[in-house]
Design a protein around this motif. Structure first.
Motif, PDB file in Angstrom:
ATOM      1  N   THR A   1       0.829  -1.212   0.000  1.00 48.91           N
ATOM      2  CA  THR A   1       0.000   0.000   0.000  1.00 48.91           C
ATOM      3  C   THR A   1       0.855   1.249   0.000  1.00 48.91           C
ATOM      4  OG1 THR A   1      -1.744  -1.174   1.208  1.00 48.91           O
ATOM      5  CG2 THR A   1      -1.820   1.224   1.236  1.00 48.91           C
ATOM      6  N   VAL A   2       1.920   1.250   0.782  1.00 47.27           N
ATOM      7  CA  VAL A   2       2.811   2.404   0.851  1.00 47.27           C
ATOM      8  C   VAL A   2       3.450   2.668  -0.514  1.00 47.27           C
ATOM      9  CG1 VAL A   2       4.995   3.244   1.819  1.00 47.27           C
ATOM     10  CG2 VAL A   2       3.258   2.264   3.320  1.00 47.27           C
ATOM     11  N   ARG A   3       3.888   1.619  -1.191  1.00 46.11           N
ATOM     12  CA  ARG A   3       4.492   1.799  -2.524  1.00 46.11           C
ATOM     13  C   ARG A   3       3.494   2.432  -3.492  1.00 46.11           C
ATOM     14  NH1 ARG A   3       6.827  -3.303  -1.350  1.00 46.11           N
ATOM     15  NH2 ARG A   3       5.150  -4.347  -2.519  1.00 46.11           N
ATOM     16  N   ASP A   4       2.249   1.980  -3.410  1.00 49.26           N
ATOM     17  CA  ASP A   4       1.224   2.516  -4.294  1.00 49.26           C
ATOM     18  C   ASP A   4       0.949   3.996  -3.996  1.00 49.26           C
ATOM     19  OD1 ASP A   4      -0.995   2.228  -6.278  1.00 49.26           O
ATOM     20  OD2 ASP A   4      -2.231   2.613  -4.499  1.00 49.26           O
ATOM     21  N   VAL A   5       0.847   4.337  -2.709  1.00 51.29           N
ATOM     22  CA  VAL A   5       0.577   5.719  -2.325  1.00 51.29           C
ATOM     23  C   VAL A   5       1.730   6.629  -2.731  1.00 51.29           C
ATOM     24  CG1 VAL A   5       0.328   7.256  -0.332  1.00 51.29           C
ATOM     25  CG2 VAL A   5      -1.038   5.163  -0.483  1.00 51.29           C
ATOM     26  N   GLU A   6       2.950   6.195  -2.487  1.00 53.60           N
ATOM     27  CA  GLU A   6       4.100   7.025  -2.841  1.00 53.60           C
ATOM     28  C   GLU A   6       4.212   7.220  -4.349  1.00 53.60           C
ATOM     29  OE1 GLU A   6       7.326   5.067  -0.831  1.00 53.60           O
ATOM     30  OE2 GLU A   6       7.071   6.316   0.979  1.00 53.60           O
ATOM     31  N   ALA A   7       3.800   6.233  -5.111  1.00 57.34           N
ATOM     32  CA  ALA A   7       3.793   6.383  -6.568  1.00 57.34           C
ATOM     33  C   ALA A   7       2.793   7.461  -6.984  1.00 57.34           C
ATOM     34  CB  ALA A   7       3.466   5.052  -7.234  1.00 57.34           C
ATOM     35  N   GLN A   8       1.642   7.501  -6.297  1.00 56.82           N
ATOM     36  CA  GLN A   8       0.641   8.519  -6.621  1.00 56.82           C
ATOM     37  C   GLN A   8       1.099   9.916  -6.184  1.00 56.82           C
ATOM     38  OE1 GLN A   8      -3.602   7.453  -5.942  1.00 56.82           O
ATOM     39  NE2 GLN A   8      -2.806   5.499  -5.158  1.00 56.82           N
TER      40      GLN A   8
END
Length: 549
Positions: free
Chosen positions: A492-499
């Motif tokens: 989830t953190v990887r996805d949020v940081e990508a956004q």
């Protein structure tokens, strides 16, 4: 109910802990038992025999029971630096910090280690450590906030101190930084604060100040951890122990008030100000109104009737919106809210907008810089402060230094860099020239002085600070596992940081005093930070939570 006091006199103040026996009775006196007595014969013998031997509590049979057999002492006392005279060890090598968090010991009053026997051991250990350092019976000052458990916790600590040969003087209800001031100004070896700050009344805690005003003393904390680790935890109890109360010395409160009004606020005239105060039914209640009225301010006060069970209850810095409504209702020019132990404060401006610690740091940094009193040109704050503060200060050539969360980390960085101003978004501000402890009352006085001398409103003083939108979610957790060990959260953190794509930042941390994970996310306009933070909070709740975020 709001009250307005007129013509209060600092010389007439008497400050005591509130009684829990009757909500209608706001205070009770401490009685007359005083633990400030001479050291026992065994403690005197320890002082004598320890002069030319390795000074250890084994010279005193009562002190020896404080420490488990695997506690190792290093060499002669005169050959060991003051802050490193003892090194505790445990065979399994586990982390010793089970009881100390980011701000001392904190937990439910009546649960281990906030129980009489454990508290007595803490007091005896404290005495032992300072006896080793000073080679004499140490002297301590103790005070706390208005919780119903504060008197018996203080009495249990004092009993352990007295049994180990130390002496203790009680200041009664006093802000946490007031104890730090007394420790330094009146020559005590250390100060002891009984408080859980902004927590509910059923919690309490203990923190210590050195004579320098610093909280950090790793050796002392480690010694206490070892001593507590050797005790079998007792089951929690809801009943307050039948402990004899301490006798309070009223001169301590007067000394702190004189320091505030005559030194910090020297030549400050507040007669132009109508102020709304929220004392959180805590330690600021007996002090803030007296202090500000003595300087000429008109005051309207709420949260100043402590019962022992209403500290921080819908009042104070954690319920700042109440102050905004109160300030409007009383037609105040400025609102000031304190937390339970008054080491922090937040403001409400003339339009009812909340002014937090970031804005206070911004305004005070610009004022000090304009007077060439910000040298070096830097401000210390934590990773929680808004990116807008960093950008605004950088544009004016002022460096922002970030630390982990906690005023101890802020102070350590300030001392390392020689910085004069630092603090936290929560309103815990350190003015190093005046005190090494964050003090909500000093912060209030300094802000009022700046506004008065520059003839500004608070809204005008903070203009120019453009914040990044920021959100914070607290997630209840049943345990505190490293975030990187949670695969679902990591994805989830990887996805949020990508956004976020470099236009914001995500910060995850555990509370040092509560079973909470904190999710902080801030980003430039146009990014839905609420939705992104909720995704992360939900991932934490799935893996660690004991309820919905």
């Amino acid at each position: 109910m709001a009250t307005t006091c007129r013509g209060a006199s600092a010389a007439a103040v008497r400050i005591t802990w509130p009684s829990s026996e009757s909500p209608a009775t706001s205070c009770k006196t401490f009685g007359r038992r005083d633990f400030r007595r001479a050291p026992s014969p065994a403690a005197k013998m320890a002082m004598v025999t320890g002069m030319d031997k390795a000074m250890t509590p084994r010279h005193n049979s009562r002190l020896a029971r404080t420490f488990p057999p695997n506690y190792k002492f290093l060499g002669k006392a005169d050959a060991i630096p003051a802050r490193n005279r003892m090194a505790p060890t445990r065979p399994d090598g586990k982390d010793m910090r089970r009881f100390f968090g980011t701000d001392g010991i904190r937990g439910r009053a009546g649960a281990f280690p906030l129980q009489p026997e454990a508290l007595s051991v803490i007091g005896a250990t404290l005495t032992s450590v300072f006896f080793l350092r000073a080679r004499r019976a140490p002297r301590f000052v103790i005070g706390g906030d208005t919780r119903e458990s504060s008197p018996w916790i203080a009495a249990a600590l004092a009993q352990g101190i007295a049994q180990a040969g130390g002496t203790v003087s009680c200041a009664g209800v006093i802000p946490t930084p007031g104890v730090a001031y007394l420790t330094r100004a009146e020559g005590f070896d250390a100060g002891i604060v009984v408080s859980a700050s902004h927590n509910p009344y059923h919690d309490n805690g203990i923190k210590f100040f050195l004579a320098s005003g610093e909280k950090r003393d790793d050796d002392l904390e480690t010694a206490i951890e070892v001593a507590l680790d050797a005790l079998p935890p007792a089951p929690p109890t809801a009943d307050a122990p039948d402990a004899p109360p301490l006798w309070e010395d009223p001169t301590h409160a007067l000394s702190y008030l004189e320091f505030l009004t005559q030194r910090i606020a020297a030549d400050l005239d507040l007669s132009r100000w109508r102020l709304a105060l929220d004392c959180a039914n805590g330690a600021a209640a007996p002090y803030a109104n007296i202090m500000l009225q003595a300087l000429g301010a008109q005051t309207c006060v709420t949260g100043a009737t402590p019962t022992g069970r209403n500290i921080n209850d819908q009042r104070g810095t954690t319920h700042i919106r109440h102050l905004a409504e109160f300030a409007r209702a009383t037609d105040a020019q400025l609102g000031i809210a304190f937390d339970g132990d008054a080491d922090r404060c937040l403001f409400v401006d003339e339009q009812g907008e909340v002014v937090d610690g970031d804005a206070i740091l911004y305004a005070m940094a610009l004022d000090a810089d304009a007077r060439s009193e910000l040298s070096p040109r830097c401000v210390v704050t934590t990773v929680m402060s808004n990116m807008g503060l960093e950008v605004a200060l950088r544009e004016r050539g002022i460096e922002l230094i970030r630390t982990p969360v906690g005023d101890r980390a802020v102070l350590a960085a300030m001392l390392e860099r020689g910085a004069l101003l630092g603090g936290e978004q929560s309103g815990h501000i350190i003015f190093a020239r005046q005190s090494l402890a964050g003090d909500g009352l000093i912060t209030a006085l300094n802000v009022l002085r700046m506004l008065t001398e520059r003839n500004l409103s608070l809204r005008e003083a903070v203009r120019g600070l453009a914040r990044f939108p920021q959100t914070l979610i607290n997630v209840p957790v049943r345990e505190k596992r490293p975030f990187e060990t949670l695969p679902g959260l990591a994805a989830t953190v990887r996805d949020v940081e990508a956004q976020l794509a470099g236009r914001g930042r995500l910060l995850l941390r555990y509370s040092g005093t509560e079973n909470l994970a904190r999710v902080m996310l801030e980003a430039a306009n146009g990014i839905d930070i609420g939705a992104l933070a909720a995704q992360v909070a939900a991932a934490i709740a799935r893996d660690l939570g004991n309820g919905r975020p």
